[in-house]
Enzyme design. Sequence first.
Site, PDB file in Angstrom:
ATOM      1  CG  ASP A 123      -4.278 -12.967   8.521  1.00 15.77           C
ATOM      2  OD1 ASP A 123      -4.364 -14.274   8.481  1.00 15.77           O
ATOM      3  OD2 ASP A 123      -5.230 -12.291   9.203  1.00 15.77           O
ATOM      4  CG  ASP A 135      -6.643  -0.620  -2.823  1.00 17.17           C
ATOM      5  OD1 ASP A 135      -5.600  -0.739  -3.202  1.00 17.17           O
ATOM      6  OD2 ASP A 135      -7.139   0.478  -2.908  1.00 17.17           O
ATOM      7  CE  LYS A 164      -4.105   2.111   0.314  1.00 14.88           C
ATOM      8  NZ  LYS A 164      -5.107   1.870  -0.842  1.00 14.88           N
ATOM      9  CG  ASP A 212      -8.780 -16.238   5.915  1.00 18.71           C
ATOM     10  OD1 ASP A 212      -7.582 -17.005   5.911  1.00 18.71           O
ATOM     11  OD2 ASP A 212      -9.484 -16.042   6.666  1.00 18.71           O
TER      12      ASP A 212
END
Length: 359
Positions: free
Chosen positions: A243, A219, A186, A247
């Site tokens: 993390d 993002d 980011k 997922d």
Amino acid sequence: MKARIALLPGDGIGPEVCAEARRLLELVAAEGGHAFTLEEGQIGGCAIDATGDPLPAATVALCERSDAVLLGAVGGPKWSDPDAPVRPEQGLLRLRAQLGVFANLRPVAPHPAAIRLAPLRSRLLRGVDILFVRELTGGSYFGARRREADAAVDETRYSVAEIERVTRVAARLARQRRRRLTHVDKANVLETSRLWRSTVNRVMREEFPDIELEHVLVDAMAMHLLTRPARFDVVLTENLFGDILTDEASVLAGSMGLLPSASLGAGRVGLYEPIHGSAPDIAGRGIANPYATLLSVALLLRHSLGLTAEAERVERAVGAALDAGVLTADLSRRGAVSTRKAGEAVLDHYRHLARQAGR
Ligand code: IPM
Ligand code: MG
């Protein structure tokens, strides 16, 4: 070969899936003439109950004298009070830090049987073969934390050395694959991301000029993973982003119950765990999917023991069980099999493949 393997079943479905992993390791040893010493230790909630500590000293000692550690899962509602002074997850984080396993490998390559079951269009999933390399021992997970009267602080800190070493792991893996590295950050907002970006650029330019490198903002990556997942090869990112993205990526594989992980460091001991959690809602019922843990055994055989043929055989055995429609409840509504049945199917295929290779 001889090897010592620590088994840390942990909480919830951890003991159920680890029981299948133990059976598989015993079979791999018997078929290949290896001597594996399997020793169990406590971690997480069960360790808090027994000793007050989510990572007792005995468990650390066990792991440090082992060649590899296989972990089930930690946590559960019993220990989930956010204000509790000790929490099961602390045991896992301390173990990762203690073993120095800074590179967490999470492969996502949907099996054909799982592609049919994934909630996404199968057209999107064909050809998906991503290897996430998540930095595991730095960033906000290990930064200073404090609570003020009406505020809270979590520090995110990364050193150049921490970024360099995990970048090298990712780049070496990219060299064995399709030679593409996607670094996710980011950098339009965070200073740590800007350090990541410049460090990754330098390491790749100086040491891995043959690898194609791109930077993607986290993002945007969250979106690309669901719109064009097949274009990614190795994806490198910091602890918290990794993390979250892994997922998300588990949806590509049809179920969390299918994804293994390997955590490696500079040392010899590797830590292997399914990426799913302790699933307290289904714990104790014998219906959890053991495949992610069995695939973690494959990674253990490959990365810590150097048993490449055995590792491939485990992966093929899990694939064969999926092909044969041996599916646990997370993958199938009708005719779902138990944890034990799914484990047994993998063992049967493994035995068959081992004997075929022996002939
Ligand atoms: C994971 C888990 C852990 C993490 C938790 C249990 C602390 O979500 O391995 O992805 O956040 O690293
Ligand atoms: Mg997670």
